[in-house]
Design a protein around this motif. Sequence first.
Motif, PDB file in Angstrom:
ATOM      1  N   LYS A 803       0.845  -1.186   0.000  1.00 54.87           N
ATOM      2  CA  LYS A 803       0.000   0.000   0.000  1.00 54.87           C
ATOM      3  C   LYS A 803       0.883   1.241   0.000  1.00 54.87           C
ATOM      4  O   LYS A 803       2.051   1.207   0.394  1.00 54.87           O
ATOM      5  N   THR A 804       0.318   2.353  -0.430  1.00 51.36           N
ATOM      6  CA  THR A 804       1.123   3.568  -0.582  1.00 51.36           C
ATOM      7  C   THR A 804       0.434   4.760   0.051  1.00 51.36           C
ATOM      8  O   THR A 804      -0.780   4.748   0.301  1.00 51.36           O
ATOM      9  N   VAL A 805       1.219   5.802   0.269  1.00 50.59           N
ATOM     10  CA  VAL A 805       0.710   7.095   0.721  1.00 50.59           C
ATOM     11  C   VAL A 805       1.396   8.162  -0.133  1.00 50.59           C
ATOM     12  O   VAL A 805       2.533   7.974  -0.586  1.00 50.59           O
ATOM     13  N   VAL A 806       0.697   9.250  -0.380  1.00 49.22           N
ATOM     14  CA  VAL A 806       1.288  10.328  -1.174  1.00 49.22           C
ATOM     15  C   VAL A 806       2.514  10.871  -0.460  1.00 49.22           C
ATOM     16  O   VAL A 806       2.490  11.153   0.739  1.00 49.22           O
ATOM     17  N   ALA A 807       3.600  11.004  -1.202  1.00 48.11           N
ATOM     18  CA  ALA A 807       4.863  11.456  -0.618  1.00 48.11           C
ATOM     19  C   ALA A 807       4.769  12.927  -0.223  1.00 48.11           C
ATOM     20  O   ALA A 807       4.039  13.707  -0.853  1.00 48.11           O
ATOM     21  N   PRO A 808       5.504  13.331   0.831  1.00 46.41           N
ATOM     22  CA  PRO A 808       5.542  14.755   1.167  1.00 46.41           C
ATOM     23  C   PRO A 808       6.114  15.554   0.002  1.00 46.41           C
ATOM     24  O   PRO A 808       7.002  15.095  -0.716  1.00 46.41           O
ATOM     25  N   TYR A 809       5.566  16.725  -0.200  1.00 42.93           N
ATOM     26  CA  TYR A 809       5.954  17.653  -1.273  1.00 42.93           C
ATOM     27  C   TYR A 809       5.512  17.178  -2.661  1.00 42.93           C
ATOM     28  O   TYR A 809       5.814  17.847  -3.658  1.00 42.93           O
ATOM     29  N   SER A 810       4.809  16.061  -2.742  1.00 42.24           N
ATOM     30  CA  SER A 810       4.312  15.617  -4.046  1.00 42.24           C
ATOM     31  C   SER A 810       3.149  16.493  -4.480  1.00 42.24           C
ATOM     32  O   SER A 810       2.262  16.827  -3.685  1.00 42.24           O
ATOM     33  N   LEU A 811       3.133  16.869  -5.754  1.00 44.58           N
ATOM     34  CA  LEU A 811       2.015  17.625  -6.310  1.00 44.58           C
ATOM     35  C   LEU A 811       0.782  16.741  -6.439  1.00 44.58           C
ATOM     36  O   LEU A 811       0.883  15.519  -6.539  1.00 44.58           O
ATOM     37  N   ARG A 812      -0.375  17.361  -6.477  1.00 44.56           N
ATOM     38  CA  ARG A 812      -1.631  16.645  -6.699  1.00 44.56           C
ATOM     39  C   ARG A 812      -2.293  17.197  -7.957  1.00 44.56           C
ATOM     40  O   ARG A 812      -2.092  18.367  -8.328  1.00 44.56           O
ATOM     41  N   ALA A 813      -3.090  16.373  -8.587  1.00 44.76           N
ATOM     42  CA  ALA A 813      -3.756  16.759  -9.837  1.00 44.76           C
ATOM     43  C   ALA A 813      -5.027  17.544  -9.528  1.00 44.76           C
ATOM     44  O   ALA A 813      -6.146  17.151  -9.865  1.00 44.76           O
ATOM     45  N   PHE A 819       0.491  20.871  -3.110  1.00 47.69           N
ATOM     46  CA  PHE A 819       1.361  19.758  -2.770  1.00 47.69           C
ATOM     47  C   PHE A 819       1.052  19.275  -1.359  1.00 47.69           C
ATOM     48  O   PHE A 819       0.411  19.972  -0.559  1.00 47.69           O
ATOM     49  N   SER A 820       1.487  18.044  -1.076  1.00 46.14           N
ATOM     50  CA  SER A 820       1.307  17.461   0.257  1.00 46.14           C
ATOM     51  C   SER A 820       2.336  18.106   1.180  1.00 46.14           C
ATOM     52  O   SER A 820       3.538  17.842   1.068  1.00 46.14           O
ATOM     53  N   ALA A 821       1.861  18.956   2.093  1.00 48.38           N
ATOM     54  CA  ALA A 821       2.761  19.813   2.870  1.00 48.38           C
ATOM     55  C   ALA A 821       2.908  19.317   4.304  1.00 48.38           C
ATOM     56  O   ALA A 821       1.911  19.210   5.028  1.00 48.38           O
ATOM     57  N   PRO A 822       4.132  19.030   4.753  1.00 41.57           N
ATOM     58  CA  PRO A 822       4.360  18.778   6.181  1.00 41.57           C
ATOM     59  C   PRO A 822       4.010  20.036   6.987  1.00 41.57           C
ATOM     60  O   PRO A 822       4.345  21.154   6.581  1.00 41.57           O
ATOM     61  N   VAL A 823       3.322  19.851   8.106  1.00 42.16           N
ATOM     62  CA  VAL A 823       2.912  20.988   8.934  1.00 42.16           C
ATOM     63  C   VAL A 823       3.229  20.691  10.396  1.00 42.16           C
ATOM     64  O   VAL A 823       3.435  19.545  10.794  1.00 42.16           O
ATOM     65  N   GLU A 824       3.259  21.741  11.219  1.00 45.97           N
ATOM     66  CA  GLU A 824       3.391  21.600  12.660  1.00 45.97           C
ATOM     67  C   GLU A 824       2.020  21.288  13.257  1.00 45.97           C
ATOM     68  O   GLU A 824       0.990  21.702  12.711  1.00 45.97           O
ATOM     69  N   TRP A 825       2.011  20.581  14.389  1.00 48.10           N
ATOM     70  CA  TRP A 825       0.732  20.309  15.050  1.00 48.10           C
ATOM     71  C   TRP A 825       0.042  21.617  15.441  1.00 48.10           C
ATOM     72  O   TRP A 825      -1.192  21.691  15.443  1.00 48.10           O
ATOM     73  N   SER A 826       0.815  22.643  15.743  1.00 48.30           N
ATOM     74  CA  SER A 826       0.203  23.919  16.118  1.00 48.30           C
ATOM     75  C   SER A 826      -0.550  24.564  14.955  1.00 48.30           C
ATOM     76  O   SER A 826      -1.405  25.432  15.164  1.00 48.30           O
ATOM     77  N   GLU A 827      -0.226  24.139  13.714  1.00 51.86           N
ATOM     78  CA  GLU A 827      -0.914  24.687  12.548  1.00 51.86           C
ATOM     79  C   GLU A 827      -2.230  23.971  12.248  1.00 51.86           C
ATOM     80  O   GLU A 827      -3.039  24.475  11.462  1.00 51.86           O
ATOM     81  N   LEU A 839       2.346  24.854  -5.747  1.00 52.25           N
ATOM     82  CA  LEU A 839       3.600  24.923  -6.496  1.00 52.25           C
ATOM     83  C   LEU A 839       4.212  26.315  -6.424  1.00 52.25           C
ATOM     84  O   LEU A 839       5.409  26.474  -6.187  1.00 52.25           O
ATOM     85  N   GLU A 840       3.398  27.339  -6.592  1.00 50.89           N
ATOM     86  CA  GLU A 840       3.911  28.707  -6.656  1.00 50.89           C
ATOM     87  C   GLU A 840       4.253  29.278  -5.278  1.00 50.89           C
ATOM     88  O   GLU A 840       4.883  30.330  -5.192  1.00 50.89           O
ATOM     89  N   THR A 841       3.824  28.617  -4.178  1.00 47.57           N
ATOM     90  CA  THR A 841       4.109  29.128  -2.834  1.00 47.57           C
ATOM     91  C   THR A 841       5.158  28.300  -2.108  1.00 47.57           C
ATOM     92  O   THR A 841       5.410  28.525  -0.924  1.00 47.57           O
ATOM     93  N   LEU A 842       5.756  27.311  -2.785  1.00 52.55           N
ATOM     94  CA  LEU A 842       6.729  26.437  -2.127  1.00 52.55           C
ATOM     95  C   LEU A 842       7.881  27.229  -1.523  1.00 52.55           C
ATOM     96  O   LEU A 842       8.244  27.025  -0.356  1.00 52.55           O
TER      97      LEU A 842
END
Length: 866
Positions: A803-813, A819-827, A839-842
């Motif tokens: 089974k798979t999971v979308v990779a961090p920073y991978s774009l989505r259609a 993109f799949s963005a890592p975040v802090e729990w506080s966020e 893509l444009e805010t990376l």
Amino acid sequence: MKTSDTQRRLRRYKTKRDFHLTPEPSPDAVAPKAGAPVFVIHKHDATRLHYDLRLEIGGVLVSWAIPKGPSHDPAVKRLAVQTEDHPRSYADFEGHIPDDQYGGGDSLLWESGTFEVVPPGDAAAQLKRGHLEVVLHGAKLKGRWHLIRTRPRGGKAQWLFFKAKDAYASADYDVTVERPESVKSGQVETRGPRKPGVLRNKRPAAPVRAAPRARIPKTVRKPSKAARPPSSPEKLLERVWPPMLARLAVSDEVHDETHAYEVKYDGFRAVCAVTNGKIAFQSRRGNDLSGRFARLAASLRQLPAHDVVVDGEIVALDEKGRSRFQLLQHTEEGTEQRFVVFDLLWLDGEDLRELPYEQRRARLEKLMASVELPLQLSDKLDLNLSRALLEARRKGWEGIIAKRKDSPYTGTRSGDWLKLKVVAGQEVVILGYLPIKNERAKSEIGALRVGVRGKDGFHDVGKVGTGYTSADRRELRWLLDATRVKKPSAVDAPANTDTVWVKPKYVAQVNFTEWTKDGRLRHPVFQGLRSDKVPKEVVREHPAPIEGAARRGSRRAPVQASARTATTKAPAAKKTPRAKSGRSPEVALTHGDRVLFPDSGLTKADVFAYYEQVAPLLLPVLADRPLAHQQWPAGIQAPGFFRHELSGIPAWLPTLRVRHEDKTLRHVNVKDTSALLWLANQSALTLHMWLSHAPRLAQPDFVVFDLDPGEGGWKDVVRVATLLHARLDELGLKSFPKTSGKRGLHVLVPLAPGHTYARTQAFADARARELEEELGDIATTERSIRERCGRLYIDAGQNARGKTVVAPYSLRAVEGAPFSAPVEWSEVNGRLDPHRFRLETLKKRLDAVGDLFAPVLRVKQVLPDE
């Protein structure tokens, strides 16, 4: 069942068909096959596209027509109308049924395998009772399925076909979109029966396969010498009609290992049949050419065969020996005409169409060895793709044809033959037409007014007045009159014009000499309609080097660039042992100006540059980890493809050979930037990663929870994620959230080596059940969308091997390219908008918080005993 009973059941099948005209198998000789009963599904483009399910019961294939095709969602029940029984030999059939015959149109072998009934027993009895429960063992359909009869309809039994709730059920997987190809030939596109007055390429193609596909090995049927050729050449042409057509493509879809290259001639397509010295010489539309090209017809009568059918191109050569279509329109004295033969369909009683291209080509070369001009064998290019395209440009050819080496000859526009052009070309949207100014004013167009898409709408780029036949003009008039509107769609449409405006529905291909300074096409020539494009995708293409030519200067394509070609060298320190030379392998960005996200205008070059920018963050995550990919070669508004294994992998690219449930696949191993950029150039927007990596593929590195919001939206995600975070903290486990890139949230628990998938799955299931017990009003572990009743879905099912999971920073259609963005729990609160990570805010995001996924790779923890 006795043979006489079988023949009786096949009587309807036989009476509906003329087996002198249709390639479908005759039921006269029925040969039973030992072993498990088979099932097949044909993707049938007849009056309308549908799917024909066939189960082997009682010596025949009991058949149902399913208009919408199968669904993996148990909640979706598809109508299945029972049709006539088919012979067992139909299980291997694929081909084009003549348009004027019953069921006319393409029929692809979309799925095949074996099946068993549940409980084991007499399938015929279950069929009679009206409820079949079967276990399918196919390439695309697996597990338990139901067929339930409901009521008769117009003399035909009406049934429902749907998926049972088992491990193969999936509400989010559309198999007809994800897997459109034939399991026999790999063909994707289909063509139904033509209607009078409709352009041949009007029908949109089925989902287009952009990358070179992996083929399922097939057994080639040997041509039968028992078949007697028809008595006349006209009848012989009917036997093999219609001609096979090539699809306009880009070089991404071609690979040297799978394709052979021939010159693309700029002429007039024709097919010729000869029997006993008599000839039928016809155009692609079935018009007789023997009078107009009498000299060529006389030469074709001399072919060294008793009966033969050849396919080729009538060409006229200019002073440099190049074929020029315009020279055929106005034949002048001294113009040299030739018939260039490129395929052999029939020879001395043998139908050769099922043979692979390479075998047909070898037979053709032998046949043509002794012929003389004006007959000519098509030129084959023993070059790699880049050099072949360079040769085409150097010699002034229109382009090349790439033909799959293992492909049969099919009477349709097939992805097995691809046109790669090097002349200036542009897709344009038809915005209107000008009527012809003569006695045919009410029935023909005079010129098309065309445009391209800009940021503020469609822009007029001029008129296209040449390149049409009279039939083209009539057919375009018929087509466009049905879409007439009062106001133009172009934001800069000219005033005081005789243009008849139409809806921006159709896309045409034109050749031209150059763009003018005011953004108009100079000397455009109509080439045909493009069924593989939608108007929103059509933007101005800027001239650039052809594939393989290195971009000068910076090796990085900036995000805002729109370039057709760029190259990126892999870092010298990360060369792979596969590289055959001392130079670093290069990754070519091809057709960078192709728009993948139509609303935002983001192109393939933007995606390429994004992945180059994010590579330092992604490589530590993806190295030695099997990947699956979602590709959108024609943009996110066209059908995409989900792939574990990609075709055409270059020799230098590192791979992982991984054993799956029933086969071994070769996954791209993203160990360096060049591997990641190769995937980006394949339009692999979304990267799905395994939870384990080599050499410890049986030991997962993470536990993952996928929170998929329901009607409560993001606020429910925050509530469930907050509780999950607290529960994991109580167990002494660190967890890390990241957005899914769409609407949901992934929560990852990093692990030390030594865990098994069985243990992580059990742990994830237990936590999911706890969440469901406490938050059952808003969350559920129920997989079925219907049973969720609008609640958030806690998906713990990804914690299994493979089974798979979308990779961090991978774009989505998704429009905007999130993109799949890592975040802090506080966020993770009600103010967080996952779509802001795009893509444009990376760069802005990384400048603000850095790489939040890096700590995940450093944490090693052990799951508590339960």
